[in-house]
Design an enzyme around this catalytic site. Structure first.
Site, short mmCIF file in Angstrom:
data_model
loop_
_atom_site.label_atom_id
_atom_site.label_comp_id
_atom_site.label_asym_id
_atom_site.label_seq_id
_atom_site.Cartn_x
_atom_site.Cartn_y
_atom_site.Cartn_z
N GLN A 289 36.89 12.62 40.74
CA GLN A 289 36.38 12.35 39.40
C GLN A 289 37.46 12.45 38.31
O GLN A 289 37.16 12.34 37.13
CB GLN A 289 35.18 13.24 39.07
CG GLN A 289 35.49 14.70 38.82
CD GLN A 289 34.22 15.51 38.70
OE1 GLN A 289 33.52 15.80 39.66
NE2 GLN A 289 33.89 15.93 37.48
N GLY B 25 24.38 20.93 32.62
CA GLY B 25 24.42 21.16 31.16
C GLY B 25 24.31 19.85 30.39
O GLY B 25 24.83 18.81 30.80
N HIS C 199 28.15 28.21 32.09
CA HIS C 199 27.78 28.23 33.52
C HIS C 199 26.83 29.40 33.79
O HIS C 199 25.89 29.27 34.57
CB HIS C 199 29.03 28.39 34.39
CG HIS C 199 30.00 27.26 34.29
ND1 HIS C 199 31.23 27.38 33.69
CD2 HIS C 199 29.92 25.98 34.73
CE1 HIS C 199 31.87 26.23 33.76
NE2 HIS C 199 31.10 25.36 34.38
N VAL D 72 25.67 25.50 25.57
CA VAL D 72 25.94 26.84 25.02
C VAL D 72 27.19 26.73 24.14
O VAL D 72 28.16 26.06 24.51
CB VAL D 72 26.16 27.87 26.15
CG1 VAL D 72 26.47 29.25 25.59
CG2 VAL D 72 24.93 27.94 27.05
O1 PAF Z 1 30.07 19.07 35.45
C1 PAF Z 1 30.86 19.44 36.35
O2 PAF Z 1 31.38 20.56 36.33
C2 PAF Z 1 31.22 18.48 37.45
O3 PAF Z 1 31.26 17.17 36.99
C3 PAF Z 1 30.30 18.59 38.67
C4 PAF Z 1 28.86 18.23 38.33
C5 PAF Z 1 30.35 20.02 39.21
C6 PAF Z 1 30.77 17.65 39.77
O4 PAF Z 1 32.08 17.93 40.16
#
Ligand code: PAF
Length: 272
Positions: free
Chosen positions: A52, A138, A28, A167
Site C-alpha cells: 500500500q 478509524g 488505535h 481521535v
Molecule cells: O489504516 C491502516 O493502518 C492500514 O491501512 C491497514 C487498514 C491496517 C491496512 O494495512
C-alpha cells in the site's frame, strides 16, 4: 490465528479485530477499547504493508515502535497480536485488482496510485488469517473506510465493518502514526488542517459550497509550512465532490496536505 478465533468462538466469545501498521497511539487504543466493548476476544495485527506504499521513502520511514505497541495492547487487554511476515501473509497469494466501485477516482486515489488496492489486498489476507466477526477502522481514513465497506458489501465478506470516530489531540490535530515525524514547528502548524475543517463546519449549508472551499483554502494559505494537496466537500457515501448543498443535510469536508516530510489527511462530517 484462525485456530485462535475458532477457539474463542467455541468458548462462546465473538471476535473483534483491529488491523494496524503499528506505531500505535490513542486512536488505535480507542479502536481496541471499542472492540473490547463489543467482543469477548479482540485481536490486533501489526503489519507495515509494502503493497500500500507507493513511495519507498515513506515505507522506509514509517515509524516502528514494537515494544511500546506490545505494552499498550497488553495494558488495554487485547487478547491476541498477529504479526505476520511479508512472505507469510502473501504466501500463495497473487495480489488481485479489486473493483473499488470507483471510490478511488478522487482524493487519495490519484495522489497515491495503487494504495487502495494494496490496502484491500492486505485486509482480505488479514481477514483470511484472523477470521474475525467484526473489524474496526478509524474515520480519519474516510476513503479507506468507504472502500473497505464497499468491497466487503459487494463480495459479501462475512466480517462486519465498524467505523470509529477520529481521535484528536486537544488542539484538534487528528492522531496519526506519521505525526511522530513532524518537527515541533511542523507539529504546531499542522493544527491548521483542523481549523480549516472547523471553518467548513461553521459555514456549511449556509454559504455556497465554493465559498466554503475558498475559506478553507484561505485558512490553509496562512501557513508557509502546510502545502495543501487537495481540499474537497463530498457526498459521504460516494465521496463525489458536491457543488451545491441542495436538500442534503450531511456532507464531508476533506483535506490532504504535505507538512514537512509527512502527508497528513483529515476530514470532518458536516451536518445542517
Ligand atoms: O489504516 C491502516 O493502518 C492500514 O491501512 C491497514 C487498514 C491496517 C491496512 O494495512
Amino acid at each position: 490465528m484462525a485456530g485462535w478465533s475458532a477457539n474463542a468462538r467455541r468458548n462462546g466469545q465473538s471476535v473483534g479485530f483491529v488491523p494496524t501498521m503499528g506505531a500505535l497511539h490513542a486512536g488505535h487504543a480507542a479502536l481496541v477499547e471499542r472492540a473490547l466493548l463489543d467482543h469477548g476476544a479482540v485481536a490486533c495485527s501489526i503489519f507495515v504493508n509494502p503493497l500500500q506504499f507507493n513511495d519507498p521513502t515513506d515505507l522506509r520511514n514509517y515509524p516502528r515502535t514494537l515494544e511500546a505497541d506490545v505494552a499498550l495492547l497488553s495494558g488495554l487487554g487485547c487478547s491476541a497480536l498477529f504479526m505476520p511476515s511479508e512472505t507469510g501473509i502473501y504466501a500463495n497469494h497473487q495480489p488481485r485488482q479489486y473493483d473499488l466501485g470507483g471510490l478511488d477516482r478522487f482524493w487519495e486515489g490519484p495522489s497515491r496510485p495503487g494504495h487502495f488496492q494494496g490496502v484491500v489486498n492486505v485486509v482480505e489476507r488479514l481477514f483470511h488469517y484472523v477470521r474475525p466477526d467484526a473489524a474496526y477502522f478509524g474515520e480519519k481514513d474516510r476513503q479507506q473506510l468507504a472502500i473497505i465497506r464497499h468491497v466487503a458489501r459487494s463480495l459479501r465478506w462475512p466480517e462486519h465493518i465498524v467505523p470509529c470516530a477520529t481521535v484528536r489531540d486537544p488542539d484538534g490535530l487528528a492522531l496519526s502514526s506519521r505525526n511522530a515525524r513532524l518537527s515541533d514547528a511542523e507539529r504546531a502548524e499542522a493544527t491548521i488542517l483542523h481549523m480549516a475543517l472547523r471553518m467548513a463546519g461553521e459555514l456549511a449549508f449556509r454559504a455556497p459550497v465554493q465559498e466554503v472551499l475558498d475559506a478553507m483554502s484561505g485558512m490553509l494559505a496562512r501557513s508557509s509550512i502546510v502545502a495543501p494537496d487537495h481540499i474537497g466537500i463530498v457526498d459521504e457515501d460516494s465521496l463525489e465532490p458536491i457543488t451545491e448543498w441542495g436538500v442534503r443535510r450531511r456532507a464531508v469536508a476533506l483535506i490532504a496536505a504535505q507538512v514537512g516530510p509527512v502527508r497528513l489527511i483529515d476530514n470532518l462530517t458536516l451536518e445542517a
